[in-house]
Design a protein around this motif. Structure first.
Motif, short mmCIF file in Angstrom:
data_model
loop_
_atom_site.label_atom_id
_atom_site.label_comp_id
_atom_site.label_asym_id
_atom_site.label_seq_id
_atom_site.Cartn_x
_atom_site.Cartn_y
_atom_site.Cartn_z
N ILE A 3 -6.83 9.41 -9.83
CA ILE A 3 -8.19 9.12 -10.28
C ILE A 3 -9.46 9.80 -10.08
CG2 ILE A 3 -9.71 6.91 -10.83
CD1 ILE A 3 -7.40 5.08 -10.26
N GLN A 4 -9.36 10.18 -8.79
CA GLN A 4 -10.73 10.91 -8.31
C GLN A 4 -10.69 12.45 -9.00
OE1 GLN A 4 -10.40 10.53 -4.10
NE2 GLN A 4 -11.52 8.80 -4.27
N ASP A 5 -9.30 12.88 -8.81
CA ASP A 5 -9.23 14.35 -9.25
C ASP A 5 -9.40 14.46 -10.92
OD1 ASP A 5 -8.63 15.00 -6.79
OD2 ASP A 5 -6.65 15.24 -7.07
N ASN A 6 -9.17 13.27 -11.71
CA ASN A 6 -9.24 13.51 -13.06
C ASN A 6 -10.45 12.89 -13.81
OD1 ASN A 6 -6.44 14.42 -14.43
ND2 ASN A 6 -5.98 13.17 -12.61
N LEU A 7 -11.42 12.33 -12.95
CA LEU A 7 -12.79 11.97 -13.28
C LEU A 7 -13.57 12.85 -13.61
CD1 LEU A 7 -13.38 8.72 -11.09
CD2 LEU A 7 -12.99 8.57 -13.44
N PRO A 8 -14.20 13.05 -14.93
CA PRO A 8 -15.14 13.99 -15.08
C PRO A 8 -16.54 13.52 -14.55
CG PRO A 8 -14.91 12.40 -17.02
CD PRO A 8 -13.97 11.99 -15.96
N GLU A 9 -17.43 14.60 -14.29
CA GLU A 9 -18.58 14.59 -13.47
C GLU A 9 -19.36 14.08 -14.70
OE1 GLU A 9 -21.84 16.81 -11.01
OE2 GLU A 9 -19.93 17.81 -11.48
N GLY A 10 -20.20 12.87 -14.31
CA GLY A 10 -21.11 12.53 -15.41
C GLY A 10 -22.56 12.59 -15.15
N PRO A 11 -23.55 12.24 -16.28
CA PRO A 11 -24.79 12.44 -15.67
C PRO A 11 -25.45 11.60 -14.71
CG PRO A 11 -24.61 11.28 -18.00
CD PRO A 11 -23.21 11.66 -17.31
N ALA A 12 -26.50 11.91 -14.04
CA ALA A 12 -27.05 10.99 -13.02
C ALA A 12 -28.06 9.95 -13.81
CB ALA A 12 -27.92 11.76 -12.04
N TYR A 13 -27.44 8.73 -13.79
CA TYR A 13 -28.12 7.57 -14.46
C TYR A 13 -29.16 6.87 -13.68
CZ TYR A 13 -24.81 7.83 -18.21
OH TYR A 13 -24.09 8.34 -19.22
N TYR A 14 -29.02 7.32 -12.13
CA TYR A 14 -29.82 6.61 -11.28
C TYR A 14 -30.29 7.46 -10.29
CZ TYR A 14 -27.58 2.36 -13.27
OH TYR A 14 -26.94 1.54 -14.16
N PRO A 15 -31.27 7.09 -9.40
CA PRO A 15 -31.76 8.09 -8.33
C PRO A 15 -30.78 8.30 -7.48
CG PRO A 15 -33.62 6.76 -8.87
CD PRO A 15 -32.35 6.14 -9.85
N LYS A 49 0.82 -1.33 -0.03
CA LYS A 49 -0.15 -0.01 -0.07
C LYS A 49 0.76 1.16 0.08
CE LYS A 49 -3.99 -2.07 2.16
NZ LYS A 49 -5.11 -2.16 3.11
N ASN A 50 1.78 1.20 -0.66
CA ASN A 50 2.91 2.07 -0.81
C ASN A 50 2.33 3.13 -2.12
OD1 ASN A 50 5.01 4.11 -1.32
ND2 ASN A 50 6.55 2.54 -0.82
N ASN A 51 1.96 4.28 -1.60
CA ASN A 51 1.49 5.26 -2.61
C ASN A 51 0.20 5.02 -3.44
OD1 ASN A 51 3.10 7.59 -2.89
ND2 ASN A 51 4.29 6.92 -4.36
N THR A 52 -0.61 3.85 -2.93
CA THR A 52 -1.74 3.47 -3.65
C THR A 52 -2.78 4.54 -3.23
OG1 THR A 52 -2.19 2.36 -1.53
CG2 THR A 52 -1.59 1.00 -3.37
N ASP A 53 -2.76 5.32 -2.00
CA ASP A 53 -3.59 6.35 -1.85
C ASP A 53 -3.28 7.70 -2.83
OD1 ASP A 53 -1.04 6.78 -0.96
OD2 ASP A 53 -1.82 8.15 0.80
N THR A 54 -1.98 7.55 -3.35
CA THR A 54 -1.90 8.69 -4.43
C THR A 54 -2.44 8.43 -5.69
OG1 THR A 54 0.37 9.00 -3.31
CG2 THR A 54 -0.04 9.95 -5.59
N VAL A 55 -2.46 7.04 -6.01
CA VAL A 55 -3.06 6.93 -7.19
C VAL A 55 -4.86 6.97 -7.14
CG1 VAL A 55 -3.71 4.62 -8.89
CG2 VAL A 55 -1.46 5.01 -7.78
N LEU A 56 -5.24 6.58 -6.15
CA LEU A 56 -6.67 6.76 -6.26
C LEU A 56 -7.05 8.17 -6.09
CD1 LEU A 56 -7.45 4.22 -3.11
CD2 LEU A 56 -8.27 4.12 -5.71
N LYS A 57 -6.41 8.89 -5.33
CA LYS A 57 -6.77 10.81 -5.45
C LYS A 57 -6.47 11.05 -6.97
CE LYS A 57 -5.89 14.97 -3.14
NZ LYS A 57 -6.12 15.61 -4.22
#
Length: 203
Positions: free
Chosen positions: A71-83, A61-69
Motif C-alpha cells: 500500500i505504501q509503495d503504491n500510494l501517490p504523493e498528494g498535495p499538502a492540505y495541512y501545515p 499477522k502473517n504477511n500483514t507487513d507485506t500488505v502495508l508495504k
C-alpha cells in the motif's frame, strides 16, 4: 467461508474498471490447504488483473507487513492540505472513541464488535484532589440488543471492567495525562439500518 461470485457479478465488473493498482488478498490461509489457496488465486487472477497477490492470515499477522508495504509503495504523493506541524484534523474525542473501539475488537468475539458504536459524550479537563491534571471522559457504547449489552458488561461486570482498564491505559498514553473513564452501555435496536442513527454517528 468463500463467498461465491459469478463471472458477470457487478462487483467483478466494477473491479475490472478500477484505474488504481489492485491487490488480491487471500486471508485465513491457516485454515485452508495449499491446493485450495492455489485454486482461489487462479480463479481470481483469471477474472481481474491484480498487481500483486498476497496469501495471508491477518489474525496471526502473517504477511500483514507485506500488505502495508504494498500500500505504501503504491500510494501517490498528494498535495499538502495541512501545515507540516499539524498531525491530524480529528478531535481528541474521536481518538478516544477509536481506542475504545479497538479494545472492543480485541476483547469480544464474533458479532459483538460489528454491532457496536462508540461515542465520546463528555470530555472535561480538570484536576485531581491533589491538583494534578485529570481528564474526565464519559463514553456511550451503543449495541443493538439487550443480549449484546449483557456480553459487553460480562459476569459480575468483569467484561466492562477489563474494557475500561485497557482503554484507560491507552487513552492516558495518547493524551499524556491521567484519565477517569466512565462507560454507559445503551441499546439502540438495529442502529446500522437506521438513517437517523447513522447520521448521528457520523456515517
Amino acid at each position: 467461508v468463500e463467498e461465491k461470485y459469478e463471472d458477470d457479478d457487478p462487483i467483478i465488473q466494477r473491479l475490472k474498471n478500477v484505474k488504481v493498482p489492485l491487490f488480491l488478498l487471500i486471508n485465513k490461509i491457516d485454515e485452508a490447504t495449499p491446493e485450495e489457496i492455489i485454486k482461489l488465486i487462479q480463479i481470481w487472477n483469471k477474472r481481474v488483473k491484480f498487481v500483486e497477490t498476497v496469501p495471508m492470515a491477518a489474525l496471526h499477522k502473517n504477511n500483514t507487513d507485506t500488505v502495508l508495504k504494498l500500500i505504501q509503495d503504491n500510494l501517490p504523493e498528494g498535495p499538502a492540505y495541512y501545515p507540516k506541524d499539524q498531525l491530524t484534523d480529528r478531535s481528541e474525542r474521536f481518538f478516544v472513541s477509536e481506542i475504545i473501539r479497538e479494545k472492543i475488537l480485541l476483547l469480544y468475539q464474533q458479532e459483538i464488535p460489528y454491532s457496536v458504536e462508540v461515542v465520546t459524550h463528555s470530555f472535561k479537563k480538570g484536576k485531581t484532589k491533589k491538583g494534578a491534571p485529570l481528564i474526565r471522559i464519559e463514553s456511550y457504547v451503543y449495541v443493538m440488543r439487550e443480549s449484546q449489552k449483557a456480553i459487553i458488561i460480562g459476569k459480575n461486570g468483569a467484561g466492562i471492567k477489563q474494557l475500561g482498564e485497557q482503554s484507560r491505559i491507552d487513552i492516558e498514553k495518547f493524551l499524556g495525562q491521567k484519565v477517569y473513564l466512565e462507560f454507559t452501555i445503551k441499546v439502540r435496536k438495529d442502529w446500522r439500518n437506521d438513517e437517523t442513527s447513522l447520521k448521528r454517528f457520523g456515517y
